[in-house]
Scaffold this motif. Structure first.
Motif, PDB file in Angstrom:
ATOM      1  N   ASN A  70       0.801  -1.217   0.000  1.00 10.37           N
ATOM      2  CA  ASN A  70       0.000   0.000   0.000  1.00 10.37           C
ATOM      3  C   ASN A  70       0.842   1.279   0.000  1.00 10.37           C
ATOM      4  OD1 ASN A  70      -2.515  -1.335   0.066  1.00 10.37           O
ATOM      5  ND2 ASN A  70      -2.282  -1.702   2.256  1.00 10.37           N
ATOM      6  N   ASN A 176      -6.018  -6.534  -7.679  1.00 12.49           N
ATOM      7  CA  ASN A 176      -6.387  -6.449  -6.268  1.00 12.49           C
ATOM      8  C   ASN A 176      -5.770  -5.230  -5.598  1.00 12.49           C
ATOM      9  OD1 ASN A 176      -7.904  -8.794  -6.402  1.00 12.49           O
ATOM     10  ND2 ASN A 176      -6.252 -10.114  -5.667  1.00 12.49           N
ATOM     11  N   ARG A 177      -4.520  -4.950  -5.930  1.00 13.53           N
ATOM     12  CA  ARG A 177      -3.834  -3.791  -5.335  1.00 13.53           C
ATOM     13  C   ARG A 177      -4.449  -2.479  -5.818  1.00 13.53           C
ATOM     14  NH1 ARG A 177       1.750  -3.691  -6.860  1.00 13.53           N
ATOM     15  NH2 ARG A 177       1.979  -2.107  -5.263  1.00 13.53           N
ATOM     16  N   ASN A 180      -7.745  -2.091  -3.987  1.00  8.59           N
ATOM     17  CA  ASN A 180      -7.532  -1.781  -2.580  1.00  8.59           C
ATOM     18  C   ASN A 180      -7.104  -0.333  -2.373  1.00  8.59           C
ATOM     19  OD1 ASN A 180      -7.163  -2.612   0.282  1.00  8.59           O
ATOM     20  ND2 ASN A 180      -5.021  -2.136  -0.148  1.00  8.59           N
ATOM     21  N   LYS A 183      -9.872   2.144  -5.473  1.00  8.49           N
ATOM     22  CA  LYS A 183     -11.317   1.900  -5.438  1.00  8.49           C
ATOM     23  C   LYS A 183     -12.011   2.484  -6.679  1.00  8.49           C
ATOM     24  CE  LYS A 183     -11.134   1.574  -0.434  1.00  8.49           C
ATOM     25  NZ  LYS A 183     -10.859   0.138  -0.490  1.00  8.49           N
TER      26      LYS A 183
END
Length: 214
Positions: A70, A176-177, A180, A183
């Motif tokens: 992240n 997925n990243r 996450n 959005k």
């Protein structure tokens, strides 16, 4: 429900521990000192081979530096890593690869989650037809008013009609990243049709940063 949630958390913790152990198997300091030694040794006999080692060292250093899922890094650093990857492969194949990198915009001070664009470019060298002068691989990175546009298009190599499982996992990980981190502030379209593969990614980095810092 509680039991199932706890099981999922334990599996995530196990995966995180496993990844940490894998990274710990290679001491970055030792790796880069060794690559530096090899570079200085090889340079005496072949400047081109030494350049390959240096490019590999820079790409590896960037990958080690960008391990958090992240965290954000400089978009310029991600682009430099892409440029280094292209240079490295051009040297490997005697500068015969038909690939165009188009950069537009001022990338100064812009942040992005790492290894997203680089993963897409890496897959090009695995699966694309890089020798067709009439249909060169195109990679576009543009920034306009805080909106990032990333686009690639290539013919698929004859021996790579189907992506390898590792590639699929890599793309799933990237998706997925993105979900996450960004959005509703991003859009990703991947097309694989009639031997042509393309990726169209747009991220509203300006709006995303407003959400983060307001």
């Amino acid at each position: 429900m509680k039991s199932e949630s706890r099981k999922i958390l334990l599996e995530k913790d196990l995966l995180a521990t496993h990844n940490s152990l894998l990274r710990a198997q290679i001491n970055p300091h030792l790796l880069f000192n060794t690559l530096n030694y090899i570079y200085n040794t090889v340079y005496k006999s072949s400047e081109e081979a030494a350049e390959v080692i240096m490019l590999l060292s820079e790409i590896t250093h960037y990958s080690f530096k960008s391990t958090g899922s992240n965290e954000t890094v400089s978009l310029k650093d991600e682009i430099v890593a892409i440029e280094n990857l292209i240079k490295l492969n051009q040297i490997r194949f005697n500068n015969k690869l038909c690939i165009e990198l188009i950069l537009k915009g001022d990338f100064e001070g812009i942040k992005i989650i790492p290894l997203v664009l680089l993963t897409f470019v890496e897959n090009i060298f695995k699966y694309a037809n890089l020798s067709d002068r009439d249909f060169p691989v195109q990679i576009y990175v543009g920034l306009d008013n805080g909106s990032l546009s990333f686009y690639t298009i290539n013919k698929i190599g004859r021996t790579h009609s189907m992506p390898h499982n590792n590639s699929k996992l890599g793309l799933v990980n990237v998706k997925n990243r993105l979900e996450n981190q960004y959005k509703r502030q991003y859009d990703l379209t991947i097309n694989n049709r009639d031997g042509i593969f393309s990726i169209d990614l747009n991220i509203n980095l300006h709006e995303h940063n407003k959400v983060l810092y307001n």
